[in-house]
Design an enzyme around this catalytic site. Sequence first.
Site, PDB file in Angstrom:
ATOM      1  N   ASP A 143       7.884   2.137  -5.333  1.00 35.45           N
ATOM      2  CA  ASP A 143       7.286   1.873  -3.829  1.00 35.45           C
ATOM      3  C   ASP A 143       7.706   0.486  -3.376  1.00 35.45           C
ATOM      4  O   ASP A 143       8.144  -0.509  -4.288  1.00 35.45           O
ATOM      5  CB  ASP A 143       5.822   2.370  -3.954  1.00 35.45           C
ATOM      6  CG  ASP A 143       5.142   1.871  -2.240  1.00 35.45           C
ATOM      7  OD1 ASP A 143       6.100   2.254  -1.441  1.00 35.45           O
ATOM      8  OD2 ASP A 143       4.169   1.097  -2.312  1.00 35.45           O
ATOM      9  N   ASP A 183       6.082  -1.346  -0.382  1.00 33.53           N
ATOM     10  CA  ASP A 183       4.969  -2.203   0.249  1.00 33.53           C
ATOM     11  C   ASP A 183       3.789  -2.748  -0.561  1.00 33.53           C
ATOM     12  O   ASP A 183       3.311  -1.671  -1.047  1.00 33.53           O
ATOM     13  CB  ASP A 183       4.671  -1.758   1.556  1.00 33.53           C
ATOM     14  CG  ASP A 183       5.820  -1.664   2.677  1.00 33.53           C
ATOM     15  OD1 ASP A 183       6.740  -2.524   2.450  1.00 33.53           O
ATOM     16  OD2 ASP A 183       5.432  -1.245   3.686  1.00 33.53           O
ATOM     17  N   ASP A 197       0.959   1.111  -5.097  1.00 27.37           N
ATOM     18  CA  ASP A 197      -0.098   0.579  -4.714  1.00 27.37           C
ATOM     19  C   ASP A 197      -1.423   1.556  -4.141  1.00 27.37           C
ATOM     20  O   ASP A 197      -2.401   1.362  -4.051  1.00 27.37           O
ATOM     21  CB  ASP A 197      -0.080  -0.866  -3.976  1.00 27.37           C
ATOM     22  CG  ASP A 197       0.421  -0.281  -2.346  1.00 27.37           C
ATOM     23  OD1 ASP A 197      -0.780  -0.387  -1.634  1.00 27.37           O
ATOM     24  OD2 ASP A 197       1.312   0.159  -2.304  1.00 27.37           O
TER      25      ASP A 197
END
Length: 274
Positions: A12, A14, A185
Amino acid sequence: MSTAQRQAAFFDLDKTIIAKSSALAFGKHFFAGGLISRRGVIKSTYAQLVFMGNGADEDQIEKVRRHLTQLVAGWDVSQVRSIVAETLHDVVSPIVYEEATTLIAEHKAAGRDVVVVSASGSEVVEPIAGMLGADHVVATRIAVEDGKYTGEIDFYAYGPNKAVAMREMATKHGYDLAQCYAYSDSITDLPMLEAVGHPAVVNPDRELKSIAIEHDWPVLRFSHGVSLQERLDRLAAPKPVVLSTAAIGAAAAIAGLAWFSAKKWRVSHPSGTA
């Protein structure tokens, strides 16, 4: 690694590789280029604050989503690409996690492909990822008509759609997902993490952390920013003949940018697959 045993590490973007929302980081440069108004910059700043706060509720997230999807309608694709190319290092380098660059390097050294899986727009994610050494990209595609964004989304690389695209990529490139790695996250990326045999969470939100602890997944904490140029300078620096230390791996941060969608938007009508 034989074709049947090929592996990949899916990242991922961000708050996993970079510390901010790539969807919002370029606001002032789009303003300088005449794409958005001063009011748009203020709204984007608010959206960034919402994104950075794990306590944002669904109404706030939906307002951010509507603002960002409406914002890009009519934008000239070539102008967006030009602005991104000219400001990339200034915007992205200060927010890259050094721990992420090290992890990417380790996977590359082990012979694994590195794949960026991001809700950011493909027009910018793909060239950036290619420049920095990623092998493949899964990213959002925005509809384009007459060289301008319509504001409609052809494929949204978010939530379950990430996992679907990863499985398609595994079939295409011969990855054994049971031997692959994934990092994120956000609880919204749970399908992405569950698609591989070696999931790990990075600076996880509360829900994802709870699941990671329950399943005994690694919980990583990234906090050290590093300039991309500094990283490249280290790699290029002459190595001493005597008392040399282990070389830093030859990979840089994967960064992606987009301009239309907040990270935590809950998909109500998932698009088709990549």
